[in-house]
Every structure is written in structure tokens, then in C-alpha cells.
Design a protein around this motif. Sequence first.
Motif, PDB file in Angstrom:
ATOM      1  N   GLU A  55       1.122  -0.807  -0.598  1.00  0.00           N
ATOM      2  CA  GLU A  55       0.062  -0.071   0.011  1.00  0.00           C
ATOM      3  C   GLU A  55       1.147   1.478  -0.087  1.00  0.00           C
ATOM      4  OE1 GLU A  55      -2.692   0.074   3.223  1.00  0.00           O
ATOM      5  OE2 GLU A  55      -4.110  -1.632   2.574  1.00  0.00           O
ATOM      6  N   ASN A  56       2.130   1.366   0.406  1.00  0.00           N
ATOM      7  CA  ASN A  56       2.713   2.575   1.039  1.00  0.00           C
ATOM      8  C   ASN A  56       4.400   2.513   0.136  1.00  0.00           C
ATOM      9  OD1 ASN A  56       0.932   3.907   2.986  1.00  0.00           O
ATOM     10  ND2 ASN A  56       1.944   2.519   3.887  1.00  0.00           N
ATOM     11  N   GLY A  57       3.981   1.504  -0.929  1.00  0.00           N
ATOM     12  CA  GLY A  57       4.953   1.600  -1.098  1.00  0.00           C
ATOM     13  C   GLY A  57       5.450  -0.239  -1.916  1.00  0.00           C
ATOM     14  N   THR A  58       6.602  -0.718  -1.284  1.00  0.00           N
ATOM     15  CA  THR A  58       7.333  -2.211  -2.288  1.00  0.00           C
ATOM     16  C   THR A  58       7.759  -3.134  -1.021  1.00  0.00           C
ATOM     17  OG1 THR A  58       7.644  -0.804  -4.596  1.00  0.00           O
ATOM     18  CG2 THR A  58       9.292  -2.631  -3.973  1.00  0.00           C
ATOM     19  N   VAL A  59       7.449  -4.152  -1.063  1.00  0.00           N
ATOM     20  CA  VAL A  59       7.788  -4.839  -1.254  1.00  0.00           C
ATOM     21  C   VAL A  59       9.170  -6.261  -1.413  1.00  0.00           C
ATOM     22  CG1 VAL A  59       7.334  -7.055   0.909  1.00  0.00           C
ATOM     23  CG2 VAL A  59       6.215  -4.880   0.503  1.00  0.00           C
ATOM     24  N   LEU A  60       9.847  -6.159  -0.907  1.00  0.00           N
ATOM     25  CA  LEU A  60      11.162  -7.073  -1.007  1.00  0.00           C
ATOM     26  C   LEU A  60      11.145  -8.587   0.053  1.00  0.00           C
ATOM     27  CD1 LEU A  60      13.323  -7.053  -2.767  1.00  0.00           C
ATOM     28  CD2 LEU A  60      14.987  -6.656  -1.231  1.00  0.00           C
ATOM     29  N   TYR A  61      10.921  -9.608  -1.919  1.00  0.00           N
ATOM     30  CA  TYR A  61      10.396 -11.020  -0.877  1.00  0.00           C
ATOM     31  C   TYR A  61      12.278 -11.787  -0.938  1.00  0.00           C
ATOM     32  CZ  TYR A  61       5.746  -9.507   0.123  1.00  0.00           C
ATOM     33  OH  TYR A  61       4.670  -8.769   0.610  1.00  0.00           O
ATOM     34  N   ALA A  62      12.458 -12.754  -0.164  1.00  0.00           N
ATOM     35  CA  ALA A  62      13.642 -13.149  -0.331  1.00  0.00           C
ATOM     36  C   ALA A  62      13.242 -14.885   0.165  1.00  0.00           C
ATOM     37  CB  ALA A  62      14.967 -12.770   0.147  1.00  0.00           C
ATOM     38  N   VAL A  63      14.629 -16.085  -0.480  1.00  0.00           N
ATOM     39  CA  VAL A  63      14.154 -17.037  -0.068  1.00  0.00           C
ATOM     40  C   VAL A  63      16.285 -17.034   0.885  1.00  0.00           C
ATOM     41  CG1 VAL A  63      12.923 -18.417  -1.156  1.00  0.00           C
ATOM     42  CG2 VAL A  63      15.197 -17.792  -1.764  1.00  0.00           C
ATOM     43  N   GLY A  64      15.580 -17.647   2.261  1.00  0.00           N
ATOM     44  CA  GLY A  64      16.387 -17.957   3.134  1.00  0.00           C
ATOM     45  C   GLY A  64      16.999 -20.010   2.328  1.00  0.00           C
ATOM     46  N   GLU A  65      18.057 -19.916   1.210  1.00  0.00           N
ATOM     47  CA  GLU A  65      18.258 -20.651   0.568  1.00  0.00           C
ATOM     48  C   GLU A  65      19.442 -22.073   2.259  1.00  0.00           C
ATOM     49  OE1 GLU A  65      20.650 -22.896  -2.945  1.00  0.00           O
ATOM     50  OE2 GLU A  65      19.915 -21.134  -3.307  1.00  0.00           O
TER      51      GLU A  65
END
Length: 353
Positions: A55-65
Amino acid sequence: MIGNSAGRAFLGSFTSAGGLGVTAASVDRETGALTLLGSTDAVPDPSFLAVGPRENGTVLYAVGESAPGVAAAFTVDGDVPTLLAPAQAVDGDAPTHLTLAANHLVTANYTSGSVTALPVLADGSLGAAASVLRHEGSGPDTGRQEAPHAHQVLADPSGNWLVSVDLGTDSVRVCALDPATGALRLHGETALRPGTGPRHLAFHPSGALAYVLGELEPVLTVCRWDAETGRLDVLGEAPVLPEHETADEAVRTYPSEVVVARDGRFLWTANRGHDSISVLTLDESGEKAALVATVGCGGRWPRDLTLDPSGQWLYAANEHSGNVSWFAVDAETGIPRHAGSVEAPAVSCVVFV
């Protein structure tokens, strides 16, 4: 802070090999150059990233391998990515890829040979795993295909299906995801030639074709994709390296990533071991791919390859040499020309906003 005149990119890396974790970078849109900003090692081995809306910007998603594997969400308003909430377990080991679909984050868990769906909450953070779909089977390479190894999961262009590419079983599975419950259901499975070890898939801009890249054999499998029925059918294969350059057993090649041009005229693959980028042309139908050139990747062991949003710059994440190289793409030939690089230890992927 990143200025308005610059683009933004994010790098993943292997912290267990000296990587910085998740790193923000500014992008010079005129030259393609990356300038690294801040990093966080809040998640172990964040090898692959995905960008989602908030809603207020961008989200970055990551996997932890890692084992056990995790997934996490970061805010990226400043120069240093910041965890939104503690990382969530994916109920699987060594997640290598992730995608956003139907209000969920879905991970491909390599060691466990499974796919996991986690709900995306209102603030962009992740809830606990809602479901896990476990693959079954094996392949002829007893060293690499003794069991299922889901390497990539991707939402199809229609948004109605998920496709998961399994290196261990030489197949691509089509799954349905219930947006209300997060339940994953196997819809179908397409067998590829045994021993090719499929790693990643990319769709044609038309949405009617898919290209599957083998890791255990440097070959591209061209498939027809029917989004109405969720059916993937093999049409044929094309080599991604010249035959005389794959005959030398002393230099094994492990292709890693496949990227299709925005206009559907070209396709590129990253080739570890050979340390190159292959350029293939696609005919008007997109059903025929032909190798036309290979160029150096600007480093060693290119684990990831990606286009910037303009489609004019191609980026190679060179894991073993610890650098990201960028290339200007010739609009007429599709051949990339090396334009620069930046140091990034144990880098594994690059994504753009």
C-alpha cells in the motif's frame, strides 16, 4: 537515499560464502551501471528475490536457501532493506526460488523436492505456511536426480496457474492455488527428455509458449502453453551451446537461467562452467529457437541473468568471481556488449523495481 532520477535494483547472495545478504543498489538508466548501497544479512543465504506491491511502497521478498528453509519480507524505502517481520519457515529445505500469486508467496524447495505457499498479509509480511505440495519421482543421473528437486516455481502469465520445474524428475508440474486457503493442488505434469535436468522456465511474451532450460544438459526445450486448460506440451529442443564446445568432458557446463526479450525475438541463457551468455533467435511463431552467438559473462559461474525494465540492459550475477556484469543489448542482433561490472561477493541474483 536513492534519487528519483535513478532506478533501483536488489541483489541476493550466499552469506555462507562471504556474500553481503540482500543488497540495495541504484541503477543509472543511461549507462546501466549499478552502485551498491546498503545490505542486510538478516536472512541466511538469500539466493533469490522477488518484488511485490505494498500500500505504501514496495516489498522485497527473499528465500533463505538454508536447512530448514525460510522466506522473508523486507521494506525497501531506504538504502538498507529492513525486515518487516521475522522470517517464516517454508516447511522444506534449501528453497531456491519464489513467486507471488493469488495473495501468496510460493517457494520451490530444492532439497525437499516440494513447493510451499505462504499467505501475504495486509502489510506485506508473510504468514505461516498454508500448504506444501511434495513432488515424487527421480531421474537417470543418480548423483543429481536421486529424488525430486524443485528448482523454480513461477506464476503463468494468466495468473491462473503455477508451474514448478523439477531438476530431479525431468518434469514440469502445473499446480492450482486456492487464493482463499493457500491450498496447492497438482493439476498436471509434463515429462521432458530424461537426464536434461530442467532448472528454469521462461514464458514467451505472447503467453502461449514456454522455454525450459536444462542444467544437466545444455539444451532448451520449447513447449506450447495453454492457459485455459493449464496444459504444457513439448514441441522440440534446441542446443544453447555449439556442439564442439560441449564435447569436452573436462569443462562441464551447467546452464542456470533463461530470459526472453520483451518483443519475443531473442532469448538468452547463462551458462556456468562455460562462463558465457548464449544468444538465440526466435522465429515469428516463437516455436523455433536457433543459437547464433555466445559471449563471455564478464566473470565466473553466472548463476542468474536478468533484463532491466527497459529491456536494453542485461545483467549477469557471477557467483564465483563475485561480481555483477551488465551488457548493452543490440536491438537488431540481440547480442549483448559488455559495458561494466561491480563487485558483489557470492552474488546469486539481481531483481529490479
